[in-house]
Design an enzyme around this catalytic site. Structure first.
Site, mmCIF file in Angstrom:
data_model
loop_
_atom_site.group_PDB
_atom_site.id
_atom_site.type_symbol
_atom_site.label_atom_id
_atom_site.label_comp_id
_atom_site.label_asym_id
_atom_site.label_seq_id
_atom_site.Cartn_x
_atom_site.Cartn_y
_atom_site.Cartn_z
ATOM 1 N N HIS A 115 36.646 42.324 40.848
ATOM 2 C CA HIS A 115 35.199 41.789 40.765
ATOM 3 C C HIS A 115 35.268 40.622 41.880
ATOM 4 O O HIS A 115 34.170 40.391 42.459
ATOM 5 C CB HIS A 115 34.822 41.269 39.463
ATOM 6 C CG HIS A 115 34.508 42.212 38.429
ATOM 7 N ND1 HIS A 115 35.533 42.681 37.757
ATOM 8 C CD2 HIS A 115 33.243 43.082 37.974
ATOM 9 C CE1 HIS A 115 35.115 43.619 36.600
ATOM 10 N NE2 HIS A 115 33.914 44.034 37.126
ATOM 11 N N ASP A 153 34.176 52.875 41.034
ATOM 12 C CA ASP A 153 33.958 51.643 40.421
ATOM 13 C C ASP A 153 32.900 50.836 41.002
ATOM 14 O O ASP A 153 32.355 51.191 42.158
ATOM 15 C CB ASP A 153 35.076 50.264 40.350
ATOM 16 C CG ASP A 153 34.935 49.699 39.161
ATOM 17 O OD1 ASP A 153 34.020 49.539 38.438
ATOM 18 O OD2 ASP A 153 35.996 49.025 38.739
#
Length: 536
Positions: free
Chosen positions: A188, A260
């Protein structure tokens, strides 16, 4: 619904079809319904979209009124990562707890019941399970989301989870290919790198994915990680060698490949989401997940137009985009016909049963056995030593055991303590989570120790004469947390310690309870032991 027949319109429609965007709000915005009518085939749901099962069912019905075969996806792993119960905590333990029990039939039953609840709300694609082998104890983003550090265990439980989930009519999306377990960086925030030989990857990381493919997983999610042994230049999500050569070719996988979240910094910070999306489809991905942070019409149009422009410029073969869109439609067709079997009744409290079985209870030396522990009869003080939540888990979902102890021991009081309780010195302590407990020397190590001692002293002062229950999460990754426990136990050796992360640190305290996860049911199971409730 208008059928678009021309080549250009077909191209634009296919570009919309491969997107899996999120949105804000608990009802579908007009722009999303409009794009569904133009070809968008998937929607991703997050905690911000869910208020109750009834509201969620109404939302998915609203989407299907516009497109009856829409794929409605969600990131519902159970355990620490829950969207269905984002504000209360999950009714199901996560993967690490299931791995601790190591009963594949229990894993299958838990996944089936989770799938049944999703299907009842109109959700038909779950971005789960995590098949990552958590081989790096310092991993800041996988941890209890993994079944464990043992490859064989992870493989058999991944297969059981896929089977159970899909038996409820919900497509499984096994993640994060080719394996996110051996990283010390959260994708992230940045691009993780796994530097191990191809042979290690084949034997360790890939085994659970082979098991998932053999079990018939309908989707696989790519990881934003650089694996030089497989591709020294491109992260897996953008690598043709990994997605087409390895996953499609060597492993023989023929289902949907989902990326993702493309807004994660590992991709967005280097390539940008438009360029990243084009490269991902070219590499072999079929669906672009975007919307955890970016959730609006402008983003969808930017990505649609980037894909169309790439085809027209000759950078992305039109056939590859068409093939990706066809795979999305094929999964939608499966999901529309998969339905639950007749007589598929609710699974009762299977999640709580699993959480109880997952507990590891260790008495202090000299107590002899867990049975020698004298349960509490007076309300304790619960000191939650709280790390910064990773983005996958989020900070909306409550954790800890205080809420459950209040039910069993009314009058229980709680407080939250962090490295920041020592001022700026504490910031260094918790921000060091990617590197784990090791290697914290010199001034940094001193600051972490100071931060922990300060947090421990604050907890002691707040507790007063009450018995202390200290709750931690991945003590081994947070030196300040270990120092706080040192301070607590030195002053109050009768402190009970509850570890709700990966139980890597040695057990200590008058009683040490490892829950293998921070789900609400894990907290309930631990609270029962502390209060002497014999329902295990």
């Amino acid at each position: 619904m208008t059928t678009l027949a021309s080549g250009t319109d077909t191209l634009t429609r296919d570009a919309l079809t491969v997107l899996q965007p999120g949105f804000t709000g608990t009802t579908a915005p007009d722009w999303l319904l409009r794009r569904l009518g133009e070809g968008l085939a998937s929607v991703g749901l997050f905690g911000r979209n869910i208020a109750s099962p009834g509201q969620l069912a109404a939302l998915t019905a609203q989407l299907r009124a516009e497109r009856d075969d829409v794929l409605v996806a969600i990131d519902e792993e159970g355990g620490d990562v829950t969207r269905l119960e984002v504000r209360s905590g999950s009714s199901f333990p996560g993967n690490h707890a299931l791995g601790a029990v190591d009963d594949v039939e229990l894993t299958r039953e838990v996944a089936h019941e989770l799938g049944r609840r999703l299907a009842a709300c109109g959700v038909n694609l779950n971005w789960a399970p995590s098949a990552d082998v958590n081989s790096n104890p310092s991993n800041p983003v996988i941890g209890v989301r993994s079944f464990g550090a043992d490859t064989g265990l992870a493989a058999r439980h991944t297969a059981a989870y896929v089977t159970g989930l899909q038996s409820a009519g919900v497509a499984a999306c096994t993640k994060h290919f080719p394996g996110h377990g051996d990283t010390a960086v959260d994708s992230h925030h940045a691009l993780p790198r796994i530097d191990v030989p191809a042979e290690v990857l084949a034997d360790r990381e890939l085994a659970p994915f082979r098991a998932a493919i053999a079990a018939g997983t309908r989707a696989v999610m790519s990881a934003h990680i650089l694996v030089p042994a497989l591709d020294p230049d491109r992260p897996a999500t953008l690598s043709r060698r990994i997605l087409t050569g390895l996953l499609r070719g060597e492993l023989g996988y023929d289902g949907l490949i989902v990326t993702d979240g493309m807004e994660m910094r590992a991709i967005a910070g280097t390539y940008g989401i438009e360029r990243g999306s084009v490269l991902a489809i070219a590499a072999g991905a079929d669906a672009i997940c975007v919307g955890g942070g970016l959730a609006d019409d402008a983003t969808v149009l930017r990505l649609r137009d980037a894909l169309v422009a790439a085809v027209r410029a000759g950078e992305l073969p039109e056939e590859r985009l068409a093939d990706a869109a066809d795979r999305v439609r094929a999964l939608a067709a499966w999901a529309g016909s998969a339905g639950r079997s007749p007589g598929d009744a609710p699974g009762g409290e299977i999640g709580l049963e699993a959480a109880r079985r997952a507990l590891t209870v260790t008495p202090a030396p000299g107590l002899g056995s867990p049975g020698a522990f004298i349960p509490l009869t007076e309300p304790p003080y619960v000191a939650a030593l709280t790390p910064v939540a990773n983005i996958a888990v989020g900070d909306e979902t409550p954790w800890g055991i205080a809420a459950e102890l209040v039910h069993l021991l009314p009058g229980t009081v709680t407080g939250s303590f962090s490295a920041g309780d020592a001022g700026n010195a504490g910031d260094a302590g918790d921000d060091g989570n990617a590197g784990g407990a090791g290697g914290a020397g010199g001034a940094a190590g001193g600051k972490k120790s100071e931060a922990g001692e300060s947090a421990g002293r604050a907890a002691l002062q707040a507790a007063g004469p009450r018995r202390i229950v200290a709750v931690v999460r991945d003590e081994h990754r947070h030196p300040w947390m270990a120092a706080a426990l040192d301070t607590l136990l030195a002053a109050r050796p009768d402190t009970i310690v509850v570890e709700m992360g990966v139980p890597q640190a040695a057990p200590r305290g008058a009683l040490h309870i490892a829950t293998h996860g921070a789900a609400r049911v894990c907290a309930r199971a631990a609270a029962e032991v502390i209060a002497g409730i014999s329902e295990r």
